[in-house]
Design an enzyme around this catalytic site. Structure first.
Site, short mmCIF file in Angstrom:
data_model
loop_
_atom_site.label_atom_id
_atom_site.label_comp_id
_atom_site.label_asym_id
_atom_site.label_seq_id
_atom_site.Cartn_x
_atom_site.Cartn_y
_atom_site.Cartn_z
N SER A 108 5.28 -6.57 -5.84
CA SER A 108 5.58 -5.30 -5.22
C SER A 108 7.08 -5.02 -5.26
O SER A 108 7.66 -5.00 -6.35
CB SER A 108 5.02 -5.29 -3.79
N ASP A 233 -5.55 -1.18 -6.59
CA ASP A 233 -4.33 -1.12 -5.77
C ASP A 233 -4.09 0.31 -5.32
O ASP A 233 -3.93 1.21 -6.15
CB ASP A 233 -3.15 -1.65 -6.59
N HIS A 261 -3.65 -4.57 -3.26
CA HIS A 261 -2.23 -4.89 -3.16
C HIS A 261 -2.02 -6.21 -2.41
O HIS A 261 -1.28 -6.28 -1.42
CB HIS A 261 -1.48 -3.75 -2.48
#
Length: 284
Positions: A108, A233, A261
């Protein structure tokens, strides 16, 4: 045991797994996430595959330096720092550890930091693994539900922080895999105990927004690269991973059905194997 090292004018908290003689592997976490979000079992699996694993707290979270004097970012104001500054923190940590270079894995926002580290410090990055990340927020805007979960108000106490974490991961986690409420609650509680700093998280978010598009610079890299992304995601949708892989010459893209995620435990062997294959090949 968590250690501390000076890096880029601040102090970074970190710990390690495995033998110092093995391939150095730097793990970079995402927005609001501390080093404990890299599960110890996951780190152990990486160590078993021949890595000396280093995980650390980014600035403004956990036990690393919090830039309290910068305050909370103001709407329309300048970001107190950028993703590039956080990449310089990571390079500074390598200096403090006596490492001229390392394999770098980021998730991320951590993937953004890893990308920026490869751009700003190309000689320090032996291989790049970018997980659930993107060259630019504009390449993969979050869904409305994910953005609402991300922007929910700060929690007034520990219990509320744990509850918020559970609610957030129900939205952005992996719908194709079991929801690990026990682990999420445990890590959220421990994160609150280590450091709860909503203004620090806001400064990290401001850095993401203000740092622009890395795709043109990623196109100039010559580093072995792997891009891993969940097909479900909601926070950084799949086009973010596709954009990363398209930008980095020769990058390999691997996507996972049912993954959101997060890093589902059932996928750890496959994810660890893909990282280990990349780092071993890069060493050759």
């Amino acid at each position: 045991m968590v250690l501390r090292a000076p890096a880029n004018g601040i102090e970074i908290a970190y710990d390690t797994f495995g033998s110092p003689g093995d391939r150095p592997l730097l793990l970079v976490m995402g927005l609001a996430s501390q080093l404990i979000h890299w599960d110890e079992e996951f780190c152990g699996m990486l160590a078993e595959r021949g890595h000396h694993v280093v995980r650390f707290d980014n600035r403004d979270v956990g036990e690393s330096t919090h830039l309290h004097e910068a305050g909370a970012p103001q709407p329309g104001g300048a970001a107190p720092y950028l993703i590039g500054d956080m990449a310089d923190d990571a390079a500074g940590l390598l200096d403090a550890l006596g490492l001229d270079s390392a394999h770098v894995v980021g998730v991320s926002m951590g993937g953004m930091i890893a990308q920026s580290m490869a751009i700003r410090h190309p000689g320090r990055v032996r291989s790049l693994t970018s997980i659930m990340s993107t060259p630019s927020p504009q390449a993969a805007p979050p869904t409305e539900a994910a953005m609402a979960a991300l922007m929910s108000p700060p929690s007034p106490d520990r219990e509320a922080a744990v509850r918020r974490a559970l609610e957030t991961w129900k939205v952005i986690g992996s719908p194709g895999y079991p929801f690990d409420a026990e682990r999420i609650a445990r890590v959220a509680g421990l994160s609150y105990d280590r450091a709860y700093d909503p203004a620090g998280v806001a400064r990290q978010f401001a850095a993401i927004v203000a740092s622009g598009d890395r795709a043109p610079q990623l196109g100039e890299l010559s580093v072995p690269a792997l891009v891993l992304h969940g097909e479900e995601d909601q926070l950084v949708p799949l086009p973010g991973g596709t954009a990363t892989a398209d930008a980095v010459p020769g990058a390999k893209l691997v996507t996972f059905p049912g993954m959101g995620h997060d890093l589902p435990r059932a996928l750890w062997p496959e994810i660890v194997g893909a990282i280990a294959d990349l780092t071993a090949a890069a060493e050759r």
